[in-house]
Design a protein around this motif. Structure first.
Motif, PDB file in Angstrom:
ATOM      1  N   THR A  67       0.848  -1.191   0.000  1.00  0.00           N
ATOM      2  CA  THR A  67       0.000   0.000   0.000  1.00  0.00           C
ATOM      3  C   THR A  67       0.884   1.241   0.000  1.00  0.00           C
ATOM      4  O   THR A  67       2.092   1.163   0.252  1.00  0.00           O
ATOM      5  CB  THR A  67      -0.901   0.026   1.260  1.00  0.00           C
ATOM      6  OG1 THR A  67      -0.070   0.171   2.398  1.00  0.00           O
ATOM      7  CG2 THR A  67      -1.753  -1.232   1.356  1.00  0.00           C
ATOM      8  N   LEU A  68       0.300   2.360  -0.274  1.00  0.00           N
ATOM      9  CA  LEU A  68       1.030   3.624  -0.295  1.00  0.00           C
ATOM     10  C   LEU A  68       1.658   3.906   1.063  1.00  0.00           C
ATOM     11  O   LEU A  68       2.797   4.373   1.152  1.00  0.00           O
ATOM     12  CB  LEU A  68       0.096   4.771  -0.721  1.00  0.00           C
ATOM     13  CG  LEU A  68       0.722   6.145  -0.804  1.00  0.00           C
ATOM     14  CD1 LEU A  68       1.859   6.136  -1.818  1.00  0.00           C
ATOM     15  CD2 LEU A  68      -0.308   7.182  -1.173  1.00  0.00           C
ATOM     16  N   ILE A  69       0.976   3.607   2.115  1.00  0.00           N
ATOM     17  CA  ILE A  69       1.506   3.843   3.470  1.00  0.00           C
ATOM     18  C   ILE A  69       2.732   2.968   3.709  1.00  0.00           C
ATOM     19  O   ILE A  69       3.721   3.430   4.273  1.00  0.00           O
ATOM     20  CB  ILE A  69       0.415   3.540   4.524  1.00  0.00           C
ATOM     21  CG1 ILE A  69      -0.756   4.443   4.275  1.00  0.00           C
ATOM     22  CG2 ILE A  69       0.994   3.582   5.912  1.00  0.00           C
ATOM     23  CD1 ILE A  69      -1.176   5.353   5.373  1.00  0.00           C
TER      24      ILE A  69
ATOM     25  N   VAL B 241       8.730   2.551   4.274  1.00  0.00           N
ATOM     26  CA  VAL B 241      10.021   2.039   3.803  1.00  0.00           C
ATOM     27  C   VAL B 241      10.915   3.197   3.374  1.00  0.00           C
ATOM     28  O   VAL B 241      12.104   3.240   3.719  1.00  0.00           O
ATOM     29  CB  VAL B 241       9.816   1.023   2.647  1.00  0.00           C
ATOM     30  CG1 VAL B 241      11.134   0.697   1.971  1.00  0.00           C
ATOM     31  CG2 VAL B 241       9.149  -0.241   3.167  1.00  0.00           C
ATOM     32  N   LEU B 242      10.364   4.160   2.644  1.00  0.00           N
ATOM     33  CA  LEU B 242      11.154   5.322   2.217  1.00  0.00           C
ATOM     34  C   LEU B 242      11.619   6.151   3.408  1.00  0.00           C
ATOM     35  O   LEU B 242      12.748   6.654   3.417  1.00  0.00           O
ATOM     36  CB  LEU B 242      10.361   6.183   1.241  1.00  0.00           C
ATOM     37  CG  LEU B 242      10.141   5.583  -0.159  1.00  0.00           C
ATOM     38  CD1 LEU B 242       9.252   6.496  -0.993  1.00  0.00           C
ATOM     39  CD2 LEU B 242      11.462   5.355  -0.847  1.00  0.00           C
TER      40      LEU B 242
END
Length: 137
Positions: free
Chosen positions: A11-13, A18-19
């Protein structure tokens, strides 16, 4: 149809987490890496200065005087008939930060300086000047 239901993606979250973790690790390591780079450049400057001093001594042996400028270690000096035959240095010396070395000659004495990271007189840390007199230590 069951193949489509079993596919899972991030998912985007999850991607943003991770980033953020990667960014945090990079933020912690980057200052250490740049500090090591500056430390290596300081050691390289000392090595280059030793090589220049050796070239100056060879020039003095051949010409019985020190050159008027460091460029006379690279190209033939008309004031020295026994110059060479090979250049004393392959190319005009620049310090690891891309600045010119400061060379001054007064008769049979000379001074050679690297002005450090900032390229200006004085300074502290990695900006401190390195003199040919400091190399004896």
């Amino acid at each position: 149809m069951s193949l489509i239901k079993n596919r899972k993606g991030m998912t985007l979250i999850e991607i943003m987490i991770v980033l953020a973790i990667i960014g945090g690790i990079a933020a912690l390591l980057l200052p250490r890496l740049t500090g090591q780079l500056d430390k290596a450049k300081t050691k390289e400057a000392r090595i280059q200065m030793t090589q220049i001093i050796n070239a100056l001594q060879m020039y003095y042996t051949d010409c019985s005087k020190f050159p008027a400028g460091l460029e006379n270690l690279v190209t033939a000096d008309a004031n020295c008939p026994s110059w060479g035959p090979e250049p004393y240095l392959k190319k005009a010396p620049k310090d690891p930060w891309g600045h010119d070395f400061v060379y001054e000659v007064d008769g049979s004495n000379y001074t050679l300086k690297c002005l450090g990271k900032d390229g200006r007189e004085g300074g502290s840390g990695y900006d401190v000047d390195i003199s040919s007199e400091d190399l004896d230590r």
